[in-house]
Design a protein around this motif. Structure first.
Motif, PDB file in Angstrom:
ATOM      1  N   ALA A  86       0.764  -1.109   0.201  1.00  0.00           N
ATOM      2  CA  ALA A  86      -0.007  -0.024  -0.087  1.00  0.00           C
ATOM      3  C   ALA A  86       0.391   1.359   0.309  1.00  0.00           C
ATOM      4  N   MET A  87       2.147   0.926   0.849  1.00  0.00           N
ATOM      5  CA  MET A  87       3.159   2.954   0.322  1.00  0.00           C
ATOM      6  C   MET A  87       3.734   3.251  -0.682  1.00  0.00           C
ATOM      7  N   ILE A  88       3.407   1.752  -1.395  1.00  0.00           N
ATOM      8  CA  ILE A  88       4.461   1.844  -2.722  1.00  0.00           C
ATOM      9  C   ILE A  88       3.905   2.623  -3.429  1.00  0.00           C
ATOM     10  N   PRO A  89       2.957   2.939  -3.662  1.00  0.00           N
ATOM     11  CA  PRO A  89       2.225   3.682  -4.858  1.00  0.00           C
ATOM     12  C   PRO A  89       2.101   5.630  -4.348  1.00  0.00           C
ATOM     13  N   TYR A  90       2.126   5.824  -2.968  1.00  0.00           N
ATOM     14  CA  TYR A  90       2.094   6.593  -1.982  1.00  0.00           C
ATOM     15  C   TYR A  90       3.539   7.255  -2.380  1.00  0.00           C
ATOM     16  N   ILE A  91       4.817   5.945  -2.196  1.00  0.00           N
ATOM     17  CA  ILE A  91       5.938   6.512  -2.023  1.00  0.00           C
ATOM     18  C   ILE A  91       6.596   7.695  -3.216  1.00  0.00           C
ATOM     19  N   LEU A 102      12.997  15.359  -1.986  1.00  0.00           N
ATOM     20  CA  LEU A 102      12.394  14.649  -1.203  1.00  0.00           C
ATOM     21  C   LEU A 102      12.752  13.358  -1.575  1.00  0.00           C
ATOM     22  N   LYS A 103      14.017  12.564  -0.043  1.00  0.00           N
ATOM     23  CA  LYS A 103      14.527  11.671  -0.467  1.00  0.00           C
ATOM     24  C   LYS A 103      13.603  10.314  -0.143  1.00  0.00           C
ATOM     25  N   LEU A 104      13.743   9.108  -0.482  1.00  0.00           N
ATOM     26  CA  LEU A 104      13.015   7.921  -0.802  1.00  0.00           C
ATOM     27  C   LEU A 104      13.518   7.100   1.162  1.00  0.00           C
ATOM     28  N   ASN A 105      14.373   8.298   1.927  1.00  0.00           N
ATOM     29  CA  ASN A 105      14.741   7.540   3.104  1.00  0.00           C
ATOM     30  C   ASN A 105      14.162   8.371   3.984  1.00  0.00           C
ATOM     31  N   SER A 106      13.533   9.772   3.672  1.00  0.00           N
ATOM     32  CA  SER A 106      13.037  10.348   4.331  1.00  0.00           C
ATOM     33  C   SER A 106      11.041   9.708   4.752  1.00  0.00           C
ATOM     34  N   THR A 144      10.895   5.981   3.801  1.00  0.00           N
ATOM     35  CA  THR A 144      11.618   4.555   4.441  1.00  0.00           C
ATOM     36  C   THR A 144      11.980   4.660   5.837  1.00  0.00           C
ATOM     37  N   ARG A 145      12.419   6.407   6.460  1.00  0.00           N
ATOM     38  CA  ARG A 145      12.773   5.765   7.734  1.00  0.00           C
ATOM     39  C   ARG A 145      11.767   5.408   8.358  1.00  0.00           C
ATOM     40  N   HIS A 146      10.491   5.997   8.874  1.00  0.00           N
ATOM     41  CA  HIS A 146       9.217   5.967   9.309  1.00  0.00           C
ATOM     42  C   HIS A 146       8.845   3.995   9.546  1.00  0.00           C
ATOM     43  N   MET A 147       9.217   3.429   8.943  1.00  0.00           N
ATOM     44  CA  MET A 147       8.490   1.996   8.407  1.00  0.00           C
ATOM     45  C   MET A 147       9.991   1.258   8.873  1.00  0.00           C
ATOM     46  N   LEU A 148      10.597   0.949   9.821  1.00  0.00           N
ATOM     47  CA  LEU A 148      12.177  -0.011   9.640  1.00  0.00           C
ATOM     48  C   LEU A 148      11.042  -1.064  10.911  1.00  0.00           C
ATOM     49  N   GLY A 149      10.627  -0.007  11.511  1.00  0.00           N
ATOM     50  CA  GLY A 149      10.429  -1.144  12.759  1.00  0.00           C
ATOM     51  C   GLY A 149       8.644  -2.272  12.438  1.00  0.00           C
ATOM     52  N   LEU A 150       8.488  -1.576  10.962  1.00  0.00           N
ATOM     53  CA  LEU A 150       7.561  -2.513  11.327  1.00  0.00           C
ATOM     54  C   LEU A 150       7.599  -3.798  11.067  1.00  0.00           C
ATOM     55  N   MET A 151       9.032  -4.922  10.679  1.00  0.00           N
ATOM     56  CA  MET A 151       8.902  -6.092  10.700  1.00  0.00           C
ATOM     57  C   MET A 151       9.538  -7.180  13.183  1.00  0.00           C
ATOM     58  N   ALA A 152       8.956  -5.280  13.077  1.00  0.00           N
ATOM     59  CA  ALA A 152       9.556  -5.526  14.654  1.00  0.00           C
ATOM     60  C   ALA A 152       9.046  -7.266  15.196  1.00  0.00           C
ATOM     61  N   GLY A 153      10.140  -7.739  15.899  1.00  0.00           N
ATOM     62  CA  GLY A 153      10.074  -9.110  16.940  1.00  0.00           C
ATOM     63  C   GLY A 153       9.597  -9.689  15.773  1.00  0.00           C
ATOM     64  N   LEU A 154      10.210  -9.532  14.611  1.00  0.00           N
ATOM     65  CA  LEU A 154      10.460 -11.305  13.564  1.00  0.00           C
ATOM     66  C   LEU A 154      11.237 -12.056  13.465  1.00  0.00           C
ATOM     67  N   PRO A 155      11.257 -13.704  13.018  1.00  0.00           N
ATOM     68  CA  PRO A 155      12.853 -13.017  12.815  1.00  0.00           C
ATOM     69  C   PRO A 155      13.123 -12.898  11.002  1.00  0.00           C
ATOM     70  N   LEU A 201      18.961   2.883  -1.505  1.00  0.00           N
ATOM     71  CA  LEU A 201      18.352   4.220  -1.181  1.00  0.00           C
ATOM     72  C   LEU A 201      18.511   5.322  -1.870  1.00  0.00           C
ATOM     73  N   ALA A 202      19.742   5.695  -2.507  1.00  0.00           N
ATOM     74  CA  ALA A 202      19.789   6.502  -3.615  1.00  0.00           C
ATOM     75  C   ALA A 202      18.753   6.047  -4.938  1.00  0.00           C
ATOM     76  N   GLY A 203      18.735   5.017  -5.532  1.00  0.00           N
ATOM     77  CA  GLY A 203      18.438   4.429  -6.376  1.00  0.00           C
ATOM     78  C   GLY A 203      16.451   5.189  -6.703  1.00  0.00           C
ATOM     79  N   ALA A 204      15.733   5.848  -5.474  1.00  0.00           N
ATOM     80  CA  ALA A 204      15.071   5.956  -5.288  1.00  0.00           C
ATOM     81  C   ALA A 204      13.467   5.351  -5.978  1.00  0.00           C
ATOM     82  N   ASP A 205      13.610   3.919  -5.584  1.00  0.00           N
ATOM     83  CA  ASP A 205      12.812   3.284  -6.015  1.00  0.00           C
ATOM     84  C   ASP A 205      11.609   2.659  -4.820  1.00  0.00           C
ATOM     85  N   PRO A 206      11.128   2.934  -5.031  1.00  0.00           N
ATOM     86  CA  PRO A 206      10.154   2.574  -3.789  1.00  0.00           C
ATOM     87  C   PRO A 206       9.506   1.343  -3.645  1.00  0.00           C
TER      88      PRO A 206
END
Length: 350
Positions: free
Chosen positions: A280-285, A297-301, A303-314, A329-334
Motif C-alpha cells: 500500500a505504501m509503494i504508490p504513495y511513495i 525529497l529523498k526515499l529515506n525521508s 522509508t525511515r519511518h517503516m524500519l520497525g514494521l517487522m519488529a519481533g519477527l525472525p 536508497l539512492a536509487g529512489a525506487d519504492p
C-alpha cells in the motif's frame, strides 16, 4: 494555498475519510518531533484506521511568518489527524488554529508539555503550566477562531512541584476557558538539567494523577500518555480514563497497532498484513517522489519511518539492513520495500 491530494478546505461529507473522526480519541499516537511527520502518519494509517494521529509540534512563528503549505500539507487518508501547535501568544495561536482548520485538520492541540530549552526560550511548552491564566487566554482565543476541538497536552507538574493541586488547578483553569480534552503525560517536566530524551525516561510515571483528574473532572475527556507499550496495558488504563496516547512504542513497533481497531473500536474489518502495508505504501511513495523531487525529497525521508514494521519477527534485521542501505536508497525506487521483505524471508529460510 494549494492543498495536496486528499486535503480539504471545505466541509467534508460522511463518505470521506474524515467521517472516521467521529469514533473518538480512544487511542492516539503522540506528536513526536522528527518522527510523526506526514509520511509517518500515512504509514501508520495503513495499520490502524481509527487511531488518532498527531503532527509534530508546529510553532506559531512557522505559520504566521513561514511556509504554511510546507508545514500543514497532508494526505486525506490521514484522518482523523490533529495539528499540534507550539506558542504562547493568543493572537498568533488563533491565526495558526484557523489555518489548521482551513487545511482540514480535525483538532488543534496546544503543547504544554515539551521541556526542551529551545521551546522554553520561546516561552511555551511545559513552562506554560506555570501560567494557567495565559493558557486559558490562548485556549479561548483558539476556540473563538475555530469550530473544531481545541485540546491541551501537558505534564502533571514541573520541576519538583509534585502536589496534585498544581495540575488540578491547571486543568480546572483551562477547562473554565472551554477546553474539554486534556492529554496528560503522567510525568513531571524537569525544565533545567535534563534533556528532552531524559525527560521522557527519568521523571517517574504517576498514572494515578491522571486517574484522579478523571475522578475529579468526570465531564472532561482525560487521555493518558507516557511509557505505555502493550494492548493489555491500554485496556487497564481505559478502566480509569477516556483514552490512551501511545508514544515511542507506536513508532518503534508500529504493527502492534494492527489489533487496535478490532479490540478498542469494535471494527471487524480485516487488518492488513505487513506485506499488504508495504504494498500500500509503494504508490504513495512514488507519488511523493514524483511530486516533490524538486524540493529534494529523498526515499529515506519516508522509508525511515517503516524500519520497525517487522519488529519481533525472525529476519527483521535483514529487512532493516536493506531498507537502510545508502546505495539502494539512492536509487529512489519504492520497490525497495518488496526487496527488503524478500531478503527477510530468504534470511529466515537459510
Amino acid at each position: 494555498m494549494n492543498p495536496e491530494r486528499g486535503q480539504r478546505t471545505a466541509p467534508q461529507s460522511e463518505e470521506t475519510p474524515k467521517a472516521v473522526a467521529n469514533k473518538g480519541r480512544r487511542l492516539s499516537v503522540a506528536p513526536m518531533m522528527d518522527w510523526t511527520d506526514r509520511h509517518c502518519r500515512v504509514f501508520h494509517r495503513q495499520i490502524t484506521r481509527h487511531t488518532w494521529l498527531y503532527t509534530e509540534m508546529v510553532t506559531t512563528g512557522a505559520l504566521v511568518y513561514g511556509d504554511v503549505e510546507r508545514h500543514l500539507r497532508f494526505d486525506g487518508e490521514e484522518h482523523p489527524v490533529a495539528l499540534q501547535l507550539g506558542g504562547s501568544d493568543p493572537g498568533d495561536l488563533a491565526k495558526s488554529a484557523k489555518l489548521g482548520e482551513q487545511w482540514g485538520y480535525d483538532e488543534i492541540n496546544l503543547n504544554c508539555g515539551c521541556p526542551s530549552e529551545r521551546v522554553q526560550k520561546g516561552a511555551f511548552g511545559a513552562c506554560l503550566m506555570a501560567e494557567p491564566a495565559l493558557v486559558a487566554d490562548c485556549v479561548k482565543a483558539m476556540r473563538d477562531a475555530v469550530s473544531i476541538d481545541v485540546t491541551v497536552k501537558h505534564r502533571i507538574g514541573i520541576d519538583k512541584v509534585e502536589d496534585y493541586s498544581f495540575v488540578r488547578d491547571f486543568v480546572g483553569t483551562i477547562a473554565a476557558a472551554g477546553c474539554n480534552t486534556f492529554i496528560v503525560h503522567a510525568r513531571n517536566a524537569i525544565l533545567k538539567g535534563l534533556s528532552p530524551k531524559e525527560n521522557r525516561e527519568i521523571p517517574p510515571l504517576r498514572y494515578e494523577v491522571a486517574y484522579q483528574l478523571k475522578r475529579e473532572f468526570p465531564g472532561l475527556e482525560i487521555i493518558i500518555n507516557g511509557g505505555i507499550k502493550t494492548s493489555d496495558e491500554i485496556a487497564l488504563h481505559l478502566e480509569h480514563v477516556d483514552g490512551v496516547m501511545m508514544g515511542r512504542e507506536a513508532y518503534h513497533n508500529p504493527y502492534a497497532m494492527a489489533e487496535y481497531d478490532g479490540r478498542f473500536y469494535g471494527d471487524d474489518t480485516p487488518v492488513k498484513s505487513r506485506q499488504e502495508v508495504l504494498a500500500a505504501m509503494i504508490p504513495y511513495i512514488q507519488a511523493q517522489l514524483d511530486a516533490h523531487a524538486a524540493r529534494g525529497l529523498k526515499l529515506n525521508s519516508i522509508t525511515r519511518h517503516m524500519l520497525g514494521l517487522m519488529a519481533g519477527l525472525p529476519g527483521a534485521r535483514s529487512f532493516r539492513q536493506v531498507m537502510s542501505d545508502p546505495k539502494k536508497l539512492a536509487g529512489a525506487d519504492p520497490r525497495l520495500l518488496l526487496e527488503a521483505a524478500a531478503r527477510m524471508q530468504s534470511s529466515t529460510a537459510a
